[in-house]
Write a protein that holds these residues in place. Structure first.
Motif, PDB file in Angstrom:
ATOM      1  N   ASN A   1       0.784  -1.243   0.000  1.00  0.00           N
ATOM      2  CA  ASN A   1       0.000   0.000   0.000  1.00  0.00           C
ATOM      3  C   ASN A   1       0.813   1.289   0.000  1.00  0.00           C
ATOM      4  O   ASN A   1       0.282   2.346   0.297  1.00  0.00           O
TER       5      ASN A   1
ATOM      6  N   LYS B   1       3.411   1.389  -4.669  1.00  0.00           N
ATOM      7  CA  LYS B   1       4.431   0.777  -5.512  1.00  0.00           C
ATOM      8  C   LYS B   1       3.899   0.462  -6.906  1.00  0.00           C
ATOM      9  O   LYS B   1       4.573   0.690  -7.905  1.00  0.00           O
ATOM     10  N   THR B   2       2.695  -0.078  -6.945  1.00  0.00           N
ATOM     11  CA  THR B   2       2.112  -0.405  -8.236  1.00  0.00           C
ATOM     12  C   THR B   2       1.899   0.856  -9.053  1.00  0.00           C
ATOM     13  O   THR B   2       2.194   0.886 -10.252  1.00  0.00           O
ATOM     14  N   ALA B   3       1.402   1.881  -8.399  1.00  0.00           N
ATOM     15  CA  ALA B   3       1.171   3.144  -9.107  1.00  0.00           C
ATOM     16  C   ALA B   3       2.490   3.677  -9.653  1.00  0.00           C
ATOM     17  O   ALA B   3       2.561   4.144 -10.791  1.00  0.00           O
TER      18      ALA B   3
ATOM     19  N   ARG C   1      -8.174   4.671  -9.226  1.00  0.00           N
ATOM     20  CA  ARG C   1      -7.887   5.445 -10.434  1.00  0.00           C
ATOM     21  C   ARG C   1      -8.174   4.584 -11.652  1.00  0.00           C
ATOM     22  O   ARG C   1      -7.610   3.490 -11.787  1.00  0.00           O
TER      23      ARG C   1
HETATM   24  N1  LIG Z   1      -2.649  10.491  -2.980  1.00  0.00           N
HETATM   25  C1  LIG Z   1      -1.835   9.567  -3.474  1.00  0.00           C
HETATM   26  N2  LIG Z   1      -2.289   8.333  -3.631  1.00  0.00           N
HETATM   27  C2  LIG Z   1      -1.448   7.391  -4.137  1.00  0.00           C
HETATM   28  C3  LIG Z   1      -0.119   7.706  -4.501  1.00  0.00           C
HETATM   29  N3  LIG Z   1       0.466   6.580  -4.951  1.00  0.00           N
HETATM   30  C4  LIG Z   1      -0.468   5.611  -4.877  1.00  0.00           C
HETATM   31  N4  LIG Z   1      -1.630   6.087  -4.397  1.00  0.00           N
HETATM   32  C5  LIG Z   1      -2.856   5.341  -4.109  1.00  0.00           C
HETATM   33  O1  LIG Z   1      -2.579   4.463  -3.034  1.00  0.00           O
HETATM   34  C6  LIG Z   1      -3.268   3.223  -3.179  1.00  0.00           C
HETATM   35  C7  LIG Z   1      -2.303   2.084  -3.117  1.00  0.00           C
HETATM   36  O2  LIG Z   1      -1.460   2.182  -4.224  1.00  0.00           O
HETATM   37  P1  LIG Z   1      -0.858   0.900  -4.954  1.00  0.00           P
HETATM   38  O3  LIG Z   1      -0.015   1.405  -6.060  1.00  0.00           O
HETATM   39  O4  LIG Z   1      -1.918  -0.058  -5.288  1.00  0.00           O
HETATM   40  O5  LIG Z   1       0.014   0.366  -3.748  1.00  0.00           O
HETATM   41  P2  LIG Z   1       0.889  -0.959  -3.610  1.00  0.00           P
HETATM   42  O6  LIG Z   1       0.105  -1.837  -2.718  1.00  0.00           O
HETATM   43  O7  LIG Z   1       2.127  -0.469  -2.956  1.00  0.00           O
HETATM   44  O8  LIG Z   1       1.123  -1.504  -4.955  1.00  0.00           O
HETATM   45  C8  LIG Z   1      -3.997   3.316  -4.491  1.00  0.00           C
HETATM   46  O9  LIG Z   1      -5.337   3.644  -4.222  1.00  0.00           O
HETATM   47  C9  LIG Z   1      -3.303   4.447  -5.224  1.00  0.00           C
HETATM   48  O10 LIG Z   1      -4.195   5.118  -6.050  1.00  0.00           O
HETATM   49  C10 LIG Z   1       0.342   9.053  -4.294  1.00  0.00           C
HETATM   50  O11 LIG Z   1       1.493   9.407  -4.547  1.00  0.00           O
HETATM   51  N5  LIG Z   1      -0.563   9.944  -3.794  1.00  0.00           N
END
Ligand SMILES: Nc1nc2c(ncn2[C@@H]2O[C@H](COP(=O)(O)OP(=O)(O)O)[C@@H](O)[C@H]2O)c(=O)[nH]1
Lengths: 97, 670
Positions: free
Chosen positions: B19, B22-24, B495
């Protein structure tokens, strides 16, 4: 915040009461997992509440919320502080130098 | 240093907590140049992509999100082993700026590996909104590496991040050219373990000595010797405690010193406010059920028209090709193979596409929003009774629609053991494909109690799934602590772009891999039913018919030792719906379910009695999941062994239950 109470298991801690982790009674991988999630001795912690049906409980530690079962929480011994825990992000709660 | 030795492109890994975005960030860096796959030998998703840095291709590997690099869970092991064994050229450590303390715990462990590293201080927008006033320069100084604030979702800071990454790669290259190897940096270690330092020093010297003695160089130890020394101490529970606490205290200390504002809200945070509703004592479960219903609805109902039009399309293509081939004058058997084997096979695969893509979409959204952790917490109580973990609930529910989707949904489970058990018991949940079989038999034999009969089969499925899960959970020892500790991440809006990319990549990968196997299997079954030449699906002399004849006696104790019933079960392996079609063909009552249904009901009334019919239904429920499900089990467990286990145990269980039903029933009647 300075702990003042005696040792109680985390799952018996009054909701919203600030507390400090004193020790973990478990062993092995389960204990390590809890510590990796931030429940190390000295960490500030509070119970926010439970999910419906009463288990797991929701805990604040190191600025985030964790759900953990009563069974595991019972192995985390804490000492409560006089004040209430303040939700949300906060700097670590160690006494100021 | 892969690229220094070979000509392979440099490798940068993304490491970070779950969370953290990372994916984003991965999406922002690689765009559509990415692939979803599996880590070798395990079921954890692996994402890999490429990007161009200063006109040089760089491979980006997304490590599983972890809180630590310890010796515990599978995700941690994968992340740690990748760094240790593959020795990436750069680590991009994604840090959630709003969760510095927790995230820095991992950062510190990564720093100890002493690989060129840059921190992406992500969620910087949220940190700003919370007015945390993070002193980035100070953080840089504490960590001794570049720190770049980023907002992955808005692609802010990506350019700077990649610039730093490129610089680190060039640096490494230059040093390598000069010195001929990457010099031991002898940097001041990030972490000092006060009371343990003496011991660490001793172990370090021991390790160095051993390394020199064994090979004359220390080339095979890719990380600093200090790191191996600390790892050794981590194996001892007492020292591990000290190390863990020291790292967390250090993380807290750094967080403390770089955060300007002591933000202690008395009011609840927005996510807490939402949880007051989502985890409300009375409303939580209705909401939960509502979301599950919606998930079903979207996955299966919305996909129905699309799936149907695919089916129609393939029927049309089949007919068209059939005409075409007939006019060309190819042999009828060949035509039949092309139309009913290959084209129908492709159709069968593509009919799965709409529900699978929609399911992945819903799962991605629920993950992104943060609801999955809540759903897992809400069902934990229930699932614990069968030895599973809260997260195993959603896969079970989805199994009622289709076991393939249920098995895929188990990807949401972190614990590999929970995931394996959920996959293995999912086929026992009555999927929609079995319903027509139940309905037909119930209509034929249990006119006034037919609802009850169908319902009883659903309940039996649930009961068996719980029972078998219980058994597996006793048999399969947890390889890590199967305790339930789950972070409840803040709620965030999904998103559309990211949901689309992830849905597409997951769905595409599944269809390509599973599709080829399903297609092969369908063709093979067709061949078995139509060979040797001159036989057909209804013919006891076809290979499948002979096979059925051999197997038939085994089912006599269950009351349906007729080769036709057995052949119907065999063809049901392709898809459970086919049981009816096959019975139709075999009893000469018309081929298609629906058109000659009454005829078929009449025919099976001749062939079965109520008791053997019920035994047959129990068998249909339990025995071998359909080919698509088997293929998914193979894909998702990455193991033929578990696929074989699921075939064997379901056949045995189904047979035993069918025999019990028939024998006990017979005994009671007499
Ligand atoms: N506000 C904000 N939200 C983010 C950012 N990066 C990711 N998110 C949100 O955080 C949530 C988790 O992101 P994700 O990429 O799925 O996290 P992962 O579990 O690390 O892969 C998602 O709802 C994204 O849209 C950021 O820089 N700013």
């Amino acid at each position: 915040m300075r702990p003042s109470g005696g040792l109680i298991p985390l799952n018996a801690l009054e909701h919203r009461r600030a507390a400090v982790v004193v020790t973990l009674t478990g062993s092995g991988a389960a204990r390590q997992k809890l510590m990796d999630m931030g429940l190390t001795p000295g960490a500030h912690i509070a119970v926010e509440g439970t999910v419906p049906l009463g288990d797991p409980i929701i805990v604040w530690v190191r600025g985030s919320r964790l759900a953990l079962r009563h069974r595991e929480a019972a192995g985390v011994l804490v000492s409560s502080c006089p004040q209430q825990y303040r939700w949300g992000y906060r700097r670590s709660h160690r006494p100021k130098r | 240093m892969a690229f220094l030795i070979s000509n392979a492109p440099p490798v940068a890994v993304l490491a970070g907590n779950p969370n953290c975005g990372k994916t984003a960030l991965f999406n922002a860096i690689t765009g559509s140049r990415q692939r979803v796959g599996n880590w070798p030998g395990v079921t954890v998703e692996k994402r890999q992509g490429t990007t161009t840095l200063e006109s040089e291709l760089v491979t980006i590997v997304d490590l599983p999100g972890t809180y630590t690099l310890g010796l515990g869970a599978l995700d941690e092991k994968i992340a740690r082993e990748f760094v240790v064994n593959e020795h990436p050229d750069v680590i991009i450590n994604v840090v959630d700026a709003t969760q510095l303390e927790r995230n820095l715990y991992l950062t510190i462990q990564l720093l100890e590996m002493d690989i060129p590293m840059v921190v992406a201080l992500n969620m910087f927008d949220e940190a700003k909104a919370l007015d945390l006033q993070i002193d980035v320069d100070r953080l840089k100084k504490h960590l001794g590496i570049p720190v770049i604030p980023t907002v992955a979702t808005k692609k802010q800071g990506i350019h700077e991040l990649l610039f730093e990454t490129a610089r680190l790669i060039t640096d490494a290259k230059r040093t390598y050219k000069h010195v001929g190897r990457i010099p031991d940096k002898n940097r001041i270690p990030v972490m000092k373990y006060a009371a343990l330092e003496a011991e660490i020093g001793r172990l370090e010297r021991e390790i160095s000595l051993k390394a020199v003695r064994s090979s004359g160089s220390n080339a095979h130890l890719s990380l600093p010797h200090r790191w191996y020394a600390v790892k050794q101490l981590e194996r001892n529970p007492n020292t591990l405690d000290i190390i863990t606490k020291a790292r967390y205290d250090r993380a807290a200390g750094i967080a403390d010193s770089v955060i300007g504002q002591n933000l202690t809200a008395d009011e609840i945070t927005p996510s807490q406010a939402i949880d007051r509703l989502v985890l409300h004592p009375w409303l939580a479960y209705p909401i939960f059920l509502g979301i599950i219903w919606l998930m079903f609805h979207i996955t299966f109902t919305f996909s129905q028209p699309i799936a149907n039009s695919f089916a129609e399309f393939f029927a049309f293509i089949g007919a068209y090709v059939n005409n075409l081939l007939s006019s060309v004058g190819t042999p009828a058997v060949f035509n039949d193979f092309v139309v009913n084997g290959i084209i129908a096979g492709v159709g069968a695969v593509l009919e799965f596409a709409p529900p699978i893509f929609l399911l992945f979409m819903v799962i991605t959204i629920l993950e992104d929003v943060g609801y999955m952790a809540r759903a897992a917490s809400l069902s934990d109580r229930l699932m614990r009774a069968v030895g599973l973990h809260g997260g195993a609930f959603i896969p079970m529910i989805l199994g009622f629609g289709c076991n393939v989707t249920g098995i895929l949904a188990a990807r949401g489970l972190d614990d590999p053991r929970d995931r394996l058990i959920s996959i293995m018991v999912n086929p026992l949940i009555s999927c929609a494909g079995r319903l027509p079989v139940y309905v037909l038999f119930a209509a034929a034999f249990f006119t006034e109690k037919r609802g009850l009969v169908v319902f009883s089969l659903y309940i039996l499925g649930i009961f068996l799934a719980a029972l078998v899960a219980r058994i597996f959970s006793v048999l399969i020892k947890p390889d890590s602590a199967s305790i339930f500790v789950m972070e409840l991440p803040p709620y965030r809006l999904p998103r559309p772009g990211a949901v689309f990319i992830q849905t597409w990549e997951r769905g595409r990968e599944f269809l390509v891999k599973a599709g080829t196997v399903i297609l092969t299997a369908v063709s093979v079954v067709w061949l078995l039913a139509n060979l040797p030449l001159g036989t057909g699906p209804g013919d006891p002399n076809s290979y499948i018919g002979r096979f059925g004849t051999i197997l038939a006696p085994a089912f006599r104790p269950a009351g349906f030792g007729d080769w036709k019933a057995v052949v119907a079960l065999l063809s049901g392996i392709v898809a459970k719906e086919l049981i009816i079609g096959t019975l139709g063909v075999l009893y000469g009552a018309g081929t298609v379910y629906g058109t000659a249904e009454t005829g078929l009901i009449y025919a099976i009334r001749e062939a079965f009695e109520p008791l053997s019919a019920y035994a047959f239904l129990v068998m249909s429920l339990v025995y071998i999941p359909c080919i698509a499900t088997l293929v998914s089990i193979k894909r998702e467990t990455n193991s033929w062994k578990w696929m074989a286990v699921s075939v064997v145990y379901t056949v045995l269980l189904g047979w035993i239950l069918a025999v019990i039903v028939y024998q006990v029933g017979t005994f009671l009647v007499h």
